[in-house]
Design an enzyme around this catalytic site. Structure first.
Site, short mmCIF file in Angstrom:
data_model
loop_
_atom_site.label_atom_id
_atom_site.label_comp_id
_atom_site.label_asym_id
_atom_site.label_seq_id
_atom_site.Cartn_x
_atom_site.Cartn_y
_atom_site.Cartn_z
N HIS A 142 33.56 37.78 37.45
CA HIS A 142 33.64 36.34 37.71
C HIS A 142 35.08 35.98 38.05
CE1 HIS A 142 33.47 31.97 35.96
NE2 HIS A 142 33.34 31.97 37.26
N GLY A 202 26.62 34.01 31.42
CA GLY A 202 26.44 33.15 30.24
C GLY A 202 27.74 33.08 29.48
N MET A 230 30.34 35.31 26.44
CA MET A 230 30.68 36.70 26.12
C MET A 230 29.95 37.24 24.88
SD MET A 230 34.51 36.46 24.60
CE MET A 230 35.30 35.35 25.73
N HIS A 261 24.84 27.57 37.67
CA HIS A 261 25.87 28.60 37.90
C HIS A 261 26.33 29.30 36.63
CE1 HIS A 261 29.04 26.19 36.21
NE2 HIS A 261 30.01 26.89 36.74
N LYS A 274 39.40 39.72 29.56
CA LYS A 274 39.75 38.33 29.89
C LYS A 274 41.25 38.23 30.15
CE LYS A 274 37.71 34.96 29.10
NZ LYS A 274 36.89 34.12 30.01
#
Lengths: 136, 487
Positions: free
Chosen positions: B241, B385, B387, B410, B486
């Protein structure tokens, strides 16, 4: 003084000061406090000047923070102290700071942009207040 | 501005949709349609997102309704999850706020031929290597450097530019929305500031809600479609993403600056400056469209390079080539974008500008824009969704063409502000709690991890239920995370 306020996806910044010049100085401090974990970790090693033209105070605040964000993003310039003078033509500022040193500066947020949503500079009695939302 | 609850009148149309009547606010040209079920209703009333849906209904040329998907939450200008289609022939506008700062932020899902049992012995090593290799976090630059000339070509060609350099395959292109290229772009309209911001960032994840996850398919809901998509239970996948990084942010920022005074010039009254817009057929509108499309091409390249780095990490850890590991791209979707598409509006075919601000295209079977492989199933829709819980693969359904200009949700949508999330649990606590459930979370910033913790999001299963029941897109497979990196 500045404080953050709740916004679901991003981050709100609320600033209060006794004068318009101080309001802009505090807003800039607020911006760098969102970027760096400890604003005191930035040393005032380098100095530079900025001049921004404009008469609309909302847009002037926006343009001021936008310019500082750009200098951070592209030149990795972290700033910690600001002397701002606003007159009828716009803003002049002397800024102190230093380049990013990953060993000393712990970064917390990537600020994508300053937004116009809810952007407002207002005078309340003898003091000034502003609110804005930054995109995280 | 306060984070007030929405006090307006929401009328229930059916089990999946609520209406804000056109009479709610003067200036609304169409009603608002919010797609949500009863479970989600309470959370969407908590902030000003429905007010933003009503504001968007004032954009000139807007068709049918200002819409919001079930993952709706408070944004700036548009709500996140907002959809608006405007008709240029009716004075329709283009609004940078309807695309967002992160132009062509999107998601892709990469399959493997590995299963959960295969990955268990390598779990820690894989995540550590991924964290070490994939540039993530604020201030990080990537391994891929492009000079101004190269970047201009990249902006003009999209994903094929990096694939031609050996960083992917032709199949990757066929599995990317719009083949990884938005035509009509004009790289010369991208400012030098945007170029500067994007020069060293292609192939970097960024921060905020961007991530790379290793996931396991834990539920197959549609065997036939899953088979066409090549998804099997227990299969290992990688979800990516990210968007167009600093380049895209700057293109939006530049446009908003150049749009100052433009709405007034065209006699457009707006309730929020962040909704700044210009007629599609105006010099200002055309300039933004050209630059926005170029930034979208950068977004496709960024995710392509991120995927390529993930493939290389897997190859290194497993000692086999990524081709041998079956690391094929299932699909790549954009969820912050505006596109000119043909839709049927009250029985009439029209070309409209569909703004998707945190919303995903979901074309059904038979749509001419879909590649041959998905022509009989519909388009894969990738829904990240949070983590800790799950992500989904859906497939586009005919209801999307009938109700939402070919659009679905989304993601999960935030339920908690970043500030609230930080108070809820610090990063180290989040990391430990995830580890106890077999999820390795590696983040550059502990605060960033806290802000993105699972509880900060709505339950994606509820969001997906709502779009499934509304026939916008149908459930195909659910994935659970086992590792996340991340910024």
């Amino acid at each position: 003084m500045f404080e953050t306020f709740d916004h679901t996806a991003d981050m709100g910044l609320r600033i209060q000061a006794d004068s318009l010049n101080q309001l802009f100085e505090q807003a800039a401090l607020g911006l760098f406090s969102l970027i760096v974990k400890d604003i005191n970790s930035i040393a005032p090693k380098e100095q530079f000047q900025l001049t921004i033209a404009g008469t609309d105070l909302d847009y002037l605040l926006f343009d001021w923070l936008r310019e500082l964000l750009y200098r951070w993003e592209v030149h990795q310039q972290l700033c910690c102290s600001f002397q701002v003078t606003i007159d009828k033509n716009g803003l002049q500022a002397t800024i102190h700071g230093e380049s990013l040193d990953p060993a000393r500066h712990s970064l917390v947020h990537e600020v994508k942009a300053i937004t116009y949503h809810g952007l407002e500079v207002k005078q309340i009695g003898n003091s000034w207040e502003a609110e804005l939302i930054v995109d995280i | 501005m306060k984070k007030d609850e929405f006090k307006g009148n929401l009328q229930k149309i059916d089990t999946c949709c609520y209406r804000i009547p056109q009479s709610y606010k003067p200036g609304m040209l169409v009603p608002g349609h919010i797609f949500a079920n009863d479970i989600l209703l309470e959370s969407l009333m908590k902030d000003q997102a429905p007010e933003q849906v009503a504001n968007v209904a004032m954009l000139p040329g807007i068709q049918i309704a200002s819409m919001a998907m079930p993952d709706i939450h408070w944004g700036y200008g548009f709500c996140i999850g907002g959809v608006a289609a405007t008709d240029p022939e009716e004075g329709g506008v283009i609004s940078p706020g309807g695309v967002g700062y992160d132009i062509n932020c999107g998601v892709r899902l990469v399959k493997t031929n590995l299963f959960f049992k295969d990955i268990q012995p390598y779990h820690h090593t894989l995540m550590q290597q991924m964290f070490k290799t994939i540039p993530a976090g604020t201030g990080r630059t990537g391994d891929y450097k492009f000079d101004v000339n190269e970047l201009t070509h990249l902006l003009g060609k999209g994903a094929s530019y990096v694939i031609d350099r050996g960083l992917g395959t032709a199949e990757d292109l066929a599995h990317t929305e719009a083949n990884g290229f938005i035509d009509g772009c004009d790289p010369s309209l991208v400012s030098s500031r945007a170029i500067e911001r994007g020069a060293n960032q292609c192939g970097t994840l960024g921060s905020g809600n961007h991530f790379m996850e290793v996931q396991i398919v834990d539920q197959i809901c549609d065997e036939t479609v899953a088979k066409t998509f090549g998804l099997q239970k227990d299969m290992v996948c990688v979800m990516i993403h990210s968007g167009s990084r600093g380049l895209g942010y700057q293109v939006c920022d530049d446009a908003l600056l150049s749009f100052r005074g433009v709405p007034e010039r065209y006699g457009i009254e707006l309730p929020d400056r962040q909704l700044a817009c210009a007629p599609v057929d105006s010099p200002e509108g055309r300039k933004y469209i050209g630059a926005m499309r170029a930034a979208a091409n950068y977004g496709f390249c960024n995710r392509q390079l991120l995927m390529q780095q993930a493939r290389e990490v897997f190859a290194r850890v497993f000692g086999r080539s990524w081709q041998d590991l079956g690391m094929e791209l299932l699909y790549d979707v954009a969820h912050n974008i505006a596109k000119l598409e043909e839709h049927t509006v009250y029985g009439k075919k029209k070309k409209v500008w569909v703004h998707r601000k945190g919303a995903t295209r979901a074309f059904p079977a038979g749509h001419p824009e879909l590649p041959e492989i998905f022509r009989h199933t519909g388009q894969p829709v990738i829904i990240p969704g949070d983590m800790g819980r799950a992500s989904w693969v859906l497939v586009g359904m005919p209801g999307s063409m009938e109700k939402t200009f070919g659009t679905t949700c989304h993601g999960a949508g935030r339920a908690m502000s970043r500030k609230m999330a930080l108070k809820h649990a610090p990063g180290q606590v989040v990391k430990k709690a995830l580890a106890e459930r077999g999820i390795l979370a590696l983040a550059q910033s502990a605060a960033g991890l806290a802000e993105e913790q699972p509880d900060a999001y709505k339950n994606v299963d509820h969001v997906v239920d709502a779009v499934h029941d509304a026939n916008l897109s149908r459930k195909v497979a659910r994935m659970r995370p086992i590792g996340v990196i991340k910024g």
